[in-house]
Design an enzyme around this catalytic site. Structure first.
Site, PDB file in Angstrom:
ATOM      1  CB  ALA A 300      12.052  90.188 -12.775  1.00 42.39           C
ATOM      2  CG  PHE A 301       6.750  92.435 -10.082  1.00 43.05           C
ATOM      3  CD1 PHE A 301       6.910  91.057 -10.059  1.00 43.05           C
ATOM      4  CD2 PHE A 301       5.468  92.951 -10.007  1.00 43.05           C
ATOM      5  CE1 PHE A 301       5.810  90.209  -9.976  1.00 43.05           C
ATOM      6  CE2 PHE A 301       4.360  92.120  -9.930  1.00 43.05           C
ATOM      7  CZ  PHE A 301       4.529  90.744  -9.907  1.00 43.05           C
ATOM      8  CG  ASP A 302      12.592  93.979 -14.599  1.00 46.46           C
ATOM      9  OD1 ASP A 302      12.898  93.158 -13.711  1.00 46.46           O
ATOM     10  OD2 ASP A 302      12.665  93.716 -15.808  1.00 46.46           O
ATOM     11  N   GLY A 304       8.978  97.727  -9.631  1.00 46.81           N
ATOM     12  CA  GLY A 304       8.642  97.700  -8.206  1.00 46.81           C
ATOM     13  C   GLY A 304       9.590  96.886  -7.349  1.00 46.81           C
ATOM     14  CB  VAL A 383      16.632  94.763 -15.315  1.00 47.45           C
ATOM     15  CG1 VAL A 383      16.048  94.147 -14.046  1.00 47.45           C
ATOM     16  CG2 VAL A 383      16.059  96.162 -15.519  1.00 47.45           C
ATOM     17  CE1 TYR A 386      15.575  89.435 -21.945  1.00 47.81           C
ATOM     18  CE2 TYR A 386      14.753  91.469 -22.873  1.00 47.81           C
ATOM     19  CZ  TYR A 386      14.856  90.097 -22.908  1.00 47.81           C
ATOM     20  OH  TYR A 386      14.238  89.399 -23.918  1.00 47.81           O
ATOM     21  CE1 TYR A 388      12.557  94.727 -20.795  1.00 47.29           C
ATOM     22  CE2 TYR A 388      13.923  94.771 -18.824  1.00 47.29           C
ATOM     23  CZ  TYR A 388      13.061  94.096 -19.670  1.00 47.29           C
ATOM     24  OH  TYR A 388      12.721  92.803 -19.401  1.00 47.29           O
ATOM     25  CG  HIS A 436      10.926  85.444 -21.424  1.00 49.84           C
ATOM     26  ND1 HIS A 436      11.884  84.772 -22.161  1.00 49.84           N
ATOM     27  CD2 HIS A 436      11.109  86.749 -21.712  1.00 49.84           C
ATOM     28  CE1 HIS A 436      12.607  85.638 -22.846  1.00 49.84           C
ATOM     29  NE2 HIS A 436      12.160  86.850 -22.595  1.00 49.84           N
ATOM     30  CG  ASP A 445      -2.397 112.519 -14.021  1.00 47.18           C
ATOM     31  OD1 ASP A 445      -3.465 112.914 -14.528  1.00 47.18           O
ATOM     32  OD2 ASP A 445      -2.002 112.859 -12.891  1.00 47.18           O
ATOM     33  CG  HIS A 596      11.512  86.889 -25.933  1.00 46.39           C
ATOM     34  ND1 HIS A 596      12.561  87.554 -25.336  1.00 46.39           N
ATOM     35  CD2 HIS A 596      12.016  86.337 -27.071  1.00 46.39           C
ATOM     36  CE1 HIS A 596      13.644  87.401 -26.078  1.00 46.39           C
ATOM     37  NE2 HIS A 596      13.346  86.658 -27.122  1.00 46.39           N
TER      38      HIS A 596
HETATM   39 CO    CO Z   1      12.576  88.574 -23.575  1.00 43.12          CO
END
Ligand code: CO
Length: 638
Positions: A300-302, A304, A383, A386, A388, A436, A445, A596
């Site tokens: 997963a690209f959480d 994008g 997500v 999960y 974050y 994973h 920036d 993980h």
């Molecule tokens: Co994990």
């Protein structure tokens, strides 16, 4: 009122977050355009990023351009349309149709794809094979499909549904994976395209619940802790602007990144000194390390592929921050462009973090100690399985820290009776948590005493023999990173490696360039092979540091549209040009990875794992900036 401020906005600063009314106005402008059709869905609605030149030195009251960027998905042909609507003139100022990309998964598609799968006769037959007939107990997590040269991925907008079955409503779905099965759904038609049914594992029988309605074993002896701030907090908030203990900054928000930290300054002896122009979590990727067909494609690209802002928690429920809290609301738009409020999405508060400094004169017993505080600006997103938490800390001693707290539930796999696997950790009968990693790429920036900065790598080295008569000597070797490819770096804890971002213009009292240093925390590299799909799609993960010259079109480390993308976009593509980065407006991309290998203690809900990095003043000040912290009043003795 000038012409530019007239119209559909009452914003008072170019970086001010879009109000609900502004988002709705942007959507309305697009819907009124003759090119808009009923087949178009809103993928995202965001503030059109103002030019840096119009933000730096902005004078209050000056008119400015204000616009809304939207990404539309056209179900008529599967194309994507990038639209900009001016809130000053109510005109559509950009309408670009793009073919061959997939915008991130829309929130509505989560629920639509789950319903499509539940209602599919083939899926119901696959469940019946496993003895499951009650579709109300089925939960489907729509995983982004990635890119594995499957024709379905190339020709359709899809998700891969992974399936769980509840034992009772509201229990922990992840305790009962239906592994060996994934369902590919076409998001344009909401039809099941294919069911990959490879293997029937036994459904784990054990529950493992976390909801308090199922958990009655609560420890005793936890007495109240109350954070009391009788005179209120030490920060002041004006719109999106926060001022606290010599720091000041602006809070920003996008559906993709969630929280954005804008224009961070430190007021030093009355002078406002810029440090950081913009910072956010620009991409994250979670590659799984298990070769089984179902698990191997979890990537997963959480940021994008889903959007952290789209998945942000409203902190109205629960108790995420403690003390005197100031909340900021956010909002998102659904596929129809309707505004969905997200009350209390951003939490602002201050924390005591232990001692800042101390010295005891053991001869005189003269003791001075100062306690340290930090300002915390944070948000939390969910997500799927999960959570974050993204935390930005500003300390009284000039440090800035970014910490990510990982928690939530393992996405699990199934096992045959008595089986083990080296690609994960057995959690109980017939269930395991696959290995994973989590990679986070933060875009920084920088603006250390001006927009012209250079990046210097510092490694500690043993002195050469001819300078080292006692064999003890070591020194800091400083190397200016001159080009983008020179600046593709990895951590080296054995040399104490760090990177300094230094001003091209300003010197400190000793004549050295004023600077901040980027100090790495926990980190790792991916284990995926050079020819793996994820190597191409998330190439940014293979370096811990990238530096690019500022370009207003470069925000996304894995490309603007990573969903179903074959790869190569973003940082690896831009840096092929090997542009010079010395004495220029630089952007740093710091990548940190959390490895993980699940443990039993991660189950059923993982206690927070922390990963962080720090920006620390390094010759930015001439002396400790913490000397003027007042001594705190007495301590309570029990
Ligand atoms: Co994990």
């Amino acid at each position: 009122m000038t012409d530019l401020q007239a119209g559909l906005t009452s914003a008072t600063h170019p970086l001010e977050r879009l109000s609900e009314a502004e988002s709705a106005a942007g959507v309305a402008i697009v819907k009124a355009d003759s090119r808009f059709t009923a087949k178009m869905r809103f993928g995202s609605v965001n503030l059109h990023t103002p030019l840096k030149s119009s933000v730096i030195g902005y004078q209050a009251g000056t008119p400015f351009e204000r616009a809304v960027d939207m990404v539309l998905l056209d179900l008529a042909d599967g194309s994507t349309v990038e639209v900009t609507a001016s809130l000053n003139t109510s005109a559509v100022t950009q309408w670009d149709r793009i073919v061959g990309v997939q915008p991130s998964i829309i929130l509505d598609e989560f629920f639509e794809s789950e319903a499509a799968i539940r209602n599919d006769a083939g899926f119901q037959a696959a469940m019946a094979k496993r003895g499951i007939t009650d579709m109300d107990l089925i939960t489907v997590d729509p995983w982004s499909a990635g890119h594995y040269n499957d024709p379905l991925e190339i020709n359709n907008r899809i998700v891969r549904g992974l399936v769980w079955v509840h034992d009772k409503p509201g229990d922990n779905q992840y305790a009962r994976p239906i592994d060996g099965l994934s369902v590919i759904v076409d998001l344009a038609t909401q039809k099941v395209l294919r069911i990959d049914d490879e293997r029937v594992y036994p459904v784990p029988a054990e529950s493992s619940d976390w909801s308090r309605k199922f958990v009655d074993n609560v420890r005793s002896g936890v007495k109240p802790i109350e954070i009391v701030q009788p005179e209120g907090p030490s920060f002041t908030v004006t719109g999106d602007h926060i001022a606290w203990q010599k720091w000041d900054l602006r809070v920003g928000w996008t559906t993709r990144e969630g929280l954005v930290i804008n224009t961070v300054n430190y007021t030093d002896d009355g002078e406002v000194r810029p440090v950081l122009y913009r910072a956010s979590l620009a991409e994250m990727t979670v590659p799984y390390g298990d070769p089984s067909n179902t698990q191997a494609r979890k990537n997963a690209f959480d940021v994008g592929e889903y959007g952290l802002g789209m998945l942000a928690n409203s902190l109205k429920l629960g108790c995420d921050c403690l003390g005197e809290i100031y909340y900021m609301d956010a909002h998102i738009c659904d596929a129809a462009g309707e505004v969905i409020p997200l009350p209390q999405a951003i939490c602002i508060h201050e924390e005591d973090t232990g001692i800042s400094w101390k010295h005891t004169n053991f001869r005189t017993e003269d003791v001075e100690v100062r306690r340290l505080r930090r300002l915390v600006v944070s948000f939390i997103c969910t997500v799927g399985n999960y959570e974050y938490g993204i935390y930005w800390y500003f300390y009284q001693d000039g440090r800035i820290e970014n910490e990510i707290k990982l928690t939530g539930i393992l996405t699990t796999g199934g096992l045959f009776d008595g089986d083990k696997t080296k690609y994960g950790t057995v959690l109980g009968p017939n269930i395991y948590g696959p290995n994973h990693q989590h990679f986070f790429c933060t875009r920084l920036d920088m603006q250390v005493d001006g927009t012209s900065n250079s990046v210097v790598e510092v490694n500690t080295r043993q002195a050469p023999a001819d300078e080292n008569p006692w064999g003890n000597a070591f020194y800091a070797e400083q190397t200016v990173l001159k080009t983008e490819q020179e600046a593709q770096r990895r951590i080296d804890p054995m040399t104490g490696r760090f990177w300094k971002i230094q001003s091209s213009e300003r010197k400190n009292a000793t004549g050295a360039a004023t600077s901040y240093k980027l100090i790495a925390g926990e980190n790792i590299l991916p284990f995926a092979t050079e020819d793996s799909s994820i190597r191409a799609r998330a190439g940014y993960m293979w370096n811990h540091l990238w530096v690019t010259p500022y370009d207003p079109d470069e925000y996304w480390p894995a490309g603007k549209y990573p969903n179903q993308h074959a790869g190569g976009a973003g940082l690896p593509e831009w840096t092929k040009a090997n542009r010079p980065i010395e004495n220029t407006d630089v952007v740093l991309w710091y990548v940190m990875g959390h490895n993980h290998l699940p443990s039993l203690e991660d189950w059923p809900v993982m206690p927070v794992a922390n990963i962080s990095f720090t920006l620390k003043p390094s010759g930015f000040f001439d002396r400790s900036p913490a000397m003027d912290i007042p001594a705190s009043s007495g301590c309570k003795v029990v």
